[in-house]
Design a protein around this motif. Structure first.
Motif, mmCIF file in Angstrom:
data_model
loop_
_atom_site.group_PDB
_atom_site.id
_atom_site.type_symbol
_atom_site.label_atom_id
_atom_site.label_comp_id
_atom_site.label_asym_id
_atom_site.label_seq_id
_atom_site.Cartn_x
_atom_site.Cartn_y
_atom_site.Cartn_z
ATOM 1 N N TYR A 93 15.706 55.082 32.369
ATOM 2 C CA TYR A 93 16.323 54.463 33.530
ATOM 3 C C TYR A 93 16.919 55.538 34.432
ATOM 4 C CZ TYR A 93 16.406 50.340 30.439
ATOM 5 O OH TYR A 93 16.070 49.316 29.593
ATOM 6 N N CYS A 94 16.894 55.271 35.732
ATOM 7 C CA CYS A 94 17.661 56.127 36.626
ATOM 8 C C CYS A 94 18.826 55.320 37.183
ATOM 9 C CB CYS A 94 16.801 56.701 37.746
ATOM 10 S SG CYS A 94 16.020 55.522 38.854
ATOM 11 N N ALA A 95 19.877 56.027 37.532
ATOM 12 C CA ALA A 95 21.100 55.398 38.009
ATOM 13 C C ALA A 95 21.756 56.301 39.043
ATOM 14 C CB ALA A 95 22.053 55.136 36.849
ATOM 15 N N TYR A 109 28.165 54.835 36.391
ATOM 16 C CA TYR A 109 27.115 54.749 37.390
ATOM 17 C C TYR A 109 27.054 53.311 37.884
ATOM 18 C CZ TYR A 109 25.320 59.424 36.443
ATOM 19 O OH TYR A 109 25.182 60.791 36.340
ATOM 20 N N TRP A 112 21.739 50.829 39.104
ATOM 21 C CA TRP A 112 20.729 51.091 38.084
ATOM 22 C C TRP A 112 19.381 50.559 38.529
ATOM 23 C CZ3 TRP A 112 21.581 53.619 33.403
ATOM 24 C CH2 TRP A 112 22.919 53.928 33.136
#
Length: 122
Positions: A93-95, A109, A112
């Motif tokens: 995952y990127c956040a 963060y 998401w």
């Protein structure tokens, strides 16, 4: 705000992949972007992050193998993953979090993306 992670797939041990995280709806250059992963049955963990000014941090388990970079002109962060191991198998995952300090870590963060599955197997 939208974050879209892509680039996952099936790769053999020792292989490589490049993940991308495309962002929209935010002033991208002001945000720290982090990559996280969650393997089956395990807690989510931080992998690599990059601040608005390009400072990076990575988990010990990926140092020397993974490289994070950003292209502010394309609102995109990349995670180059080399020498992949079966234990790297996870949903990645990127956040994003607003960068107040110029650094990065695994704190709060606020935004998401959906995950992208990386499977390392022969």
């Amino acid at each position: 705000v939208q974050l879209q992670a892509y680039g996952g797939g099936l790769v053999q041990p020792g292989g490589f992949l490049r993940l991308s995280c495309a962002a929209s709806g935010l002033s991208f250059g002001d945000y720290t972007i982090g990559w996280f992963r969650q393997a089956p049955g395990k807690e989510r963990e931080g992998v690599s992050c990059i601040s608005s000014v390009g400072r990076t941090s990575s988990a010990d388990s990926v140092k020397g193998r993974f490289t994070i970079s950003r292209d502010n002109a394309k609102n995109t962060v990349y995670l180059q993953m080399n020498s992949l191991k079966p234990e790297d198998t996870a949903v990645y995952y990127c956040a994003a979090v607003y960068d107040y300090s110029g650094g990065c870590g695994w704190g709060e963060y606020g935004y998401w993306g959906q995950g992208t599955l990386v499977t390392v197997s022969s």
